[in-house]
Scaffold this active site. Structure first.
Site, PDB file in Angstrom:
ATOM      1  N   CYS A 158      13.305  -1.844  -3.192  1.00  0.00           N
ATOM      2  CA  CYS A 158      12.994  -0.251  -3.698  1.00  0.00           C
ATOM      3  C   CYS A 158      14.363  -0.115  -4.899  1.00  0.00           C
ATOM      4  O   CYS A 158      14.012   0.942  -5.502  1.00  0.00           O
ATOM      5  CB  CYS A 158      12.995   0.015  -2.654  1.00  0.00           C
ATOM      6  SG  CYS A 158      14.162   0.623  -1.125  1.00  0.00           S
TER       7      CYS A 158
ATOM      8  N   GLU B 115       9.803   6.513   1.635  1.00  0.00           N
ATOM      9  CA  GLU B 115      10.816   6.495   1.524  1.00  0.00           C
ATOM     10  C   GLU B 115       9.805   5.032   0.005  1.00  0.00           C
ATOM     11  O   GLU B 115       9.608   3.717   0.941  1.00  0.00           O
ATOM     12  CB  GLU B 115      11.452   4.643   2.190  1.00  0.00           C
ATOM     13  CG  GLU B 115      12.859   6.005   2.814  1.00  0.00           C
ATOM     14  CD  GLU B 115      13.584   6.168   2.473  1.00  0.00           C
ATOM     15  OE1 GLU B 115      14.103   6.519   1.636  1.00  0.00           O
ATOM     16  OE2 GLU B 115      14.506   5.989   3.851  1.00  0.00           O
TER      17      GLU B 115
ATOM     18  N   LYS C  22       3.091  -0.387  11.501  1.00  0.00           N
ATOM     19  CA  LYS C  22       2.360  -0.754  11.205  1.00  0.00           C
ATOM     20  C   LYS C  22       2.874  -2.065  10.206  1.00  0.00           C
ATOM     21  O   LYS C  22       3.046  -1.461   9.603  1.00  0.00           O
ATOM     22  CB  LYS C  22       0.771  -0.209  10.732  1.00  0.00           C
ATOM     23  CG  LYS C  22       0.012  -1.630   9.998  1.00  0.00           C
ATOM     24  CD  LYS C  22      -0.908  -0.861   8.811  1.00  0.00           C
ATOM     25  CE  LYS C  22      -0.826  -0.812   8.337  1.00  0.00           C
ATOM     26  NZ  LYS C  22      -0.116  -2.118   7.628  1.00  0.00           N
TER      27      LYS C  22
ATOM     28  N   GLY D 214       2.220   6.593  -0.793  1.00  0.00           N
ATOM     29  CA  GLY D 214       3.453   7.396  -0.227  1.00  0.00           C
ATOM     30  C   GLY D 214       1.928   8.579  -0.653  1.00  0.00           C
ATOM     31  O   GLY D 214       2.240   9.476   0.517  1.00  0.00           O
TER      32      GLY D 214
ATOM     33  N   GLY E 145       7.337   1.977   1.350  1.00  0.00           N
ATOM     34  CA  GLY E 145       5.913   1.598   0.608  1.00  0.00           C
ATOM     35  C   GLY E 145       5.771   1.734  -1.022  1.00  0.00           C
ATOM     36  O   GLY E 145       7.041   2.735  -0.898  1.00  0.00           O
TER      37      GLY E 145
ATOM     38  N   GLU F 242       7.839   0.761 -12.221  1.00  0.00           N
ATOM     39  CA  GLU F 242       9.150  -0.163 -10.825  1.00  0.00           C
ATOM     40  C   GLU F 242       7.834  -1.513 -11.011  1.00  0.00           C
ATOM     41  O   GLU F 242       6.704  -1.923 -10.912  1.00  0.00           O
ATOM     42  CB  GLU F 242       8.585   0.561  -9.604  1.00  0.00           C
ATOM     43  CG  GLU F 242       9.395  -0.673  -8.500  1.00  0.00           C
ATOM     44  CD  GLU F 242       8.412  -0.188  -7.540  1.00  0.00           C
ATOM     45  OE1 GLU F 242       7.958  -0.186  -7.233  1.00  0.00           O
ATOM     46  OE2 GLU F 242       9.644  -0.355  -6.266  1.00  0.00           O
TER      47      GLU F 242
HETATM   48  P1  NAD Z   1       2.411  -0.562  -0.069  1.00  0.00           P
HETATM   49  O1  NAD Z   1       2.923   0.593  -0.371  1.00  0.00           O
HETATM   50  O2  NAD Z   1       1.515  -1.299  -1.098  1.00  0.00           O
HETATM   51  O3  NAD Z   1       2.626  -0.784   1.326  1.00  0.00           O
HETATM   52  C1  NAD Z   1       3.078  -0.474   1.915  1.00  0.00           C
HETATM   53  C2  NAD Z   1       2.863  -0.580   3.007  1.00  0.00           C
HETATM   54  O4  NAD Z   1       1.336   0.563   3.469  1.00  0.00           O
HETATM   55  C3  NAD Z   1       2.039  -2.034   3.901  1.00  0.00           C
HETATM   56  O5  NAD Z   1       1.980  -2.294   5.370  1.00  0.00           O
HETATM   57  C4  NAD Z   1       0.792  -1.137   3.409  1.00  0.00           C
HETATM   58  O6  NAD Z   1      -0.185  -2.037   4.365  1.00  0.00           O
HETATM   59  C5  NAD Z   1       0.342   0.160   4.467  1.00  0.00           C
HETATM   60  N1  NAD Z   1      -0.833   0.894   3.320  1.00  0.00           N
HETATM   61  C6  NAD Z   1      -1.454   0.976   2.561  1.00  0.00           C
HETATM   62  N2  NAD Z   1      -2.526   1.137   2.330  1.00  0.00           N
HETATM   63  C7  NAD Z   1      -2.068   2.497   2.879  1.00  0.00           C
HETATM   64  C8  NAD Z   1      -3.183   4.082   3.474  1.00  0.00           C
HETATM   65  N3  NAD Z   1      -3.958   4.188   2.483  1.00  0.00           N
HETATM   66  N4  NAD Z   1      -2.357   4.512   4.479  1.00  0.00           N
HETATM   67  C9  NAD Z   1      -1.569   3.609   5.005  1.00  0.00           C
HETATM   68  N5  NAD Z   1      -0.921   2.675   5.400  1.00  0.00           N
HETATM   69  C10 NAD Z   1      -1.293   1.957   3.470  1.00  0.00           C
HETATM   70  O7  NAD Z   1       3.706  -1.449  -0.206  1.00  0.00           O
HETATM   71  P2  NAD Z   1       4.942  -2.821  -0.652  1.00  0.00           P
HETATM   72  O8  NAD Z   1       3.664  -3.293  -1.646  1.00  0.00           O
HETATM   73  O9  NAD Z   1       4.090  -3.662   0.657  1.00  0.00           O
HETATM   74  O10 NAD Z   1       6.020  -3.083  -0.499  1.00  0.00           O
HETATM   75  C11 NAD Z   1       5.979  -2.716  -1.891  1.00  0.00           C
HETATM   76  C12 NAD Z   1       6.486  -1.692  -2.847  1.00  0.00           C
HETATM   77  O11 NAD Z   1       7.794  -0.412  -1.446  1.00  0.00           O
HETATM   78  C13 NAD Z   1       7.746  -0.718  -3.236  1.00  0.00           C
HETATM   79  O12 NAD Z   1       6.975   0.357  -4.476  1.00  0.00           O
HETATM   80  C14 NAD Z   1       8.855  -0.192  -2.893  1.00  0.00           C
HETATM   81  O13 NAD Z   1       9.931   0.279  -3.972  1.00  0.00           O
HETATM   82  C15 NAD Z   1       9.039   0.155  -1.621  1.00  0.00           C
HETATM   83  N6  NAD Z   1      10.080   0.052  -0.818  1.00  0.00           N
HETATM   84  C16 NAD Z   1      10.791   1.063  -0.544  1.00  0.00           C
HETATM   85  C17 NAD Z   1      12.104   1.465   0.088  1.00  0.00           C
HETATM   86  C18 NAD Z   1      13.128   2.304  -0.032  1.00  0.00           C
HETATM   87  O14 NAD Z   1      13.716   2.602   0.732  1.00  0.00           O
HETATM   88  N7  NAD Z   1      12.764   3.169  -0.472  1.00  0.00           N
HETATM   89  C19 NAD Z   1      12.341  -0.068   0.521  1.00  0.00           C
HETATM   90  C20 NAD Z   1      11.241  -1.005   0.528  1.00  0.00           C
HETATM   91  C21 NAD Z   1      10.406  -0.988  -0.572  1.00  0.00           C
END
Ligand code: NAD
Ligand code: MN
Length: 505
Positions: A298, A264, A189, A247, A242, A399
């Site tokens: 991230c 992650e 997804k 998470g 995310g 962040e």
């Molecule tokens: P987000 O957490 O808002 O969303 C990530 C994904 O999760 C999206 O596909 C979203 O649709 C989905 N999602 C949202 N709510 C959900 C739920 N309740 N259940 C299941 N899935 C759900 O993050 P974002 O804004 O897309 O990305 C930015 C974040 O990602 C930042 O915090 C960044 O640090 C992190 N990130 C971490 C890494 C790493 O490797 N550690 C890499 C890239 C990004």
């Protein structure tokens, strides 16, 4: 890969007006015929319409992945043949490199340089796992006489893979490649803001010979599709990249069915510049460390600590170069910093900067929205340097996920380490010093999954990527990842000639 005129004509363009879901090897519309739109953050213009998966579609994708895993042939392929399919995925991606780069730029607003690097890495990930899977195997363990024990690595099963918007294709590759390498089936997804290259990767997997149902792509909302995957009893594992709050929610929900989980998550990575560093190299590396990918990384090194003896010199050079960074046409190879992903993120970033100003911080560069010529309708923020801050301020703790760095001073190694570790996160970190013993000593004490020593880069295929503390757990991009997509089965056999009668009855 054939590049003859004929096959080129037959290939459907990667850039289209409409993108389908991929379920059970088919390109399909959503069952409710719903769609959503994606926009180019650099211009605000419409890029494409995308089929939106419903829960019914997600259920079909899970059923397809389950069937492909339980009764399908993929996990039984000879290992070399599975490796060949992964290499074929990489070869098709390479043959369509420019198209993938273009689509990633349109969907994310990132700069050409950044997109090229990320598409290259996504390709190399498949090549890496095509090789790594060949050496991934169980063990034979020493046993007392007449017993024999060996272990098998068996694919964990059906994996839900949920990805963010900042590195769409690369995150999809980090997840799909190791999972299918060991024989799992996946339901991916992608983030709703950036689903396009993930859908194309799903199509490329099919073209390369991945059997139907092994790779399914279901763009849709996180709270509906993502959540449905996380709670579903027929999904064995969730791999999520995310934000930290989502998470935590995923880990709690996945506990109900005891799914395997890798997370992650976010970061607030420290960057330590010692007085014995090569200052110019540290300036250039630190600039890349925060402003690469518009700070939407991230592992962005967003807390910059500089030894007091070189603070003034370092900061003046760093600020001068920050002001030289070029924003504008993402397709221009001279552009350093691309757009911010959307209006919401732009508001978030500016909100953080405003909060810092209110709390008494000093803005040394940037600090406001940018309006590059010809791109006024997009979402842009000036690369921003904030000084005169302390560890109680929100901009230092949270962040930001934008082109914003905070700079602070330290007086010695001990204080540098204390400040670096004073965070709930633990993803990246960097150390700049020409003293090898010091760099190693500091690296040993930093609580983070990745330490870069005199180096601006955090991720290569083969190097473990992942966090300590609230940056999550599990490692991607490396051999260890294969263990996270497998279960270890221990097989004990008795080979004595006399029957065993342990109870002596
Ligand atoms: P987000 O957490 O808002 O969303 C990530 C994904 O999760 C999206 O596909 C979203 O649709 C989905 N999602 C949202 N709510 C959900 C739920 N309740 N259940 C299941 N899935 C759900 O993050 P974002 O804004 O897309 O990305 C930015 C974040 O990602 C930042 O915090 C960044 O640090 C992190 N990130 C971490 C890494 C790493 O490797 N550690 C890499 C890239 C990004
Ligand atoms: Mn987009």
């Amino acid at each position: 890969m054939s590049t003859t005129q004929e096959t080129k004509v037959e290939q459907e363009a990667i850039k289209r007006d409409f993108y389908h879901l991929i379920i059970n090897g088919e390109k399909v519309k959503g069952s409710k015929d719903e769609t959503f739109k994606t926009y180019n953050p650099a211009t605000g213009e419409l890029v494409a319409e995308v089929a939106k998966a419903s829960q019914e579609d997600t259920e079909k994708a899970i059923a397809a992945a389950r069937e492909a895993f339980d009764n399908g042939k993929w996990k039984k392929y000879p290992i070399g043949r599975r490796a060949q399919v992964l290499n074929r995925i990489a070869a098709i991606m390479r043959s369509r490199f420019n198209e993938l780069v273009e689509l990633e730029i349109l969907d994310t607003g990132k700069s050409l340089q950044a997109a090229q690097g990320q598409v290259s890495q996504a390709i190399e990930d498949f090549e890496f796992y095509a090789g790594a899977l060949v050496g991934h195997r169980g063990a034979v363990n020493n046993m007392p006489g007449q017993f024999h024990n060996y272990t098998e690595k068996e694919p964990v099963g059906v994996c839900a893979q949920i990805t963010p918007w900042n590195y769409p294709l690369m995150m999809a590759a980090w997840k799909i490649a190791p999972a299918i390498a060991v024989g799992c089936s996946v339901i991916v997804k992608p983030a709703s803001l950036t689903p396009l290259t993930t859908i194309i990767l799903g199509e490329i997997c099919l073209e390369a010979g991945v059997p139907a149902g092994v790779v399914n792509i279901v763009p849709g909302s996180g709270s509906e599709v993502g959540n449905y995957l996380v709670e579903h009893p027929k999904v064995d594992k969730v791999a999520f990249t995310g934000s930290t709050p989502i998470g935590k929610d995923i880990m709690a929900k996945a506990s109900q069915t005891l799914k395997r989980v890798t997370l992650e998550l976010g970061g607030k990575s420290p960057n330590l510049v010692f007085e014995d560093a090569d200052i110019d190299a540290a300036v250039d590396g630190s600039l890349f460390g925060i402003f690469y990918n518009t700070g939407q990384s991230c592992e962005a090194r967003s807390r910059l600590y500089v030894h007091e003896d070189i603070y003034d010199e370092f900061v003046s050079k760093f600020v001068e170069k920050t002001k030289k960074l070029k924003l504008g046409n993402p397709f221009d190879k001279e552009t350093h910093v691309g757009a911010v992903i959307d209006q919401g993120q732009l508001d978030t970033v500016d909100g953080y900067v405003q909060s810092a100003i209110k709390e008494g911080a000093e803005i040394l560069a940037g600090g406001k929205q940018a309006h590059p010529e010809g791109f006024e309708k997009g979402f842009w923020y000036e690369p921003t340097v904030i000084a005169n801050v302390n560890h109680d301020m929100t901009v230092v703790k949270e962040e930001i996920f934008g082109p914003v760095v905070v700079i602070m001073k330290f007086k010695d190694e001990k204080e540098a380490i204390k400040l670096a570790n004073d965070t709930e996160f633990g993803l990246g970190s960097a150390v700049w010093s020409k003293d090898g013993a010091r760099a190693t000593r500091v690296a040993n004490q930093i609580q983070a999954g990745i330490v870069m020593i005199n180096c601006p880069f955090s991720a290569f295929p083969g190097t473990p990527f992942g966090g300590y503390k609230q940056s999550g757990f599990g490692r991607e991009l490396c051999i260890e990842t294969l263990d996270l997509y497998t279960e270890t089965k221990s097989i004990i056999s008795y080979y004595g000639s006399r029957p065993i009668n342990p109870l002596g009855v």
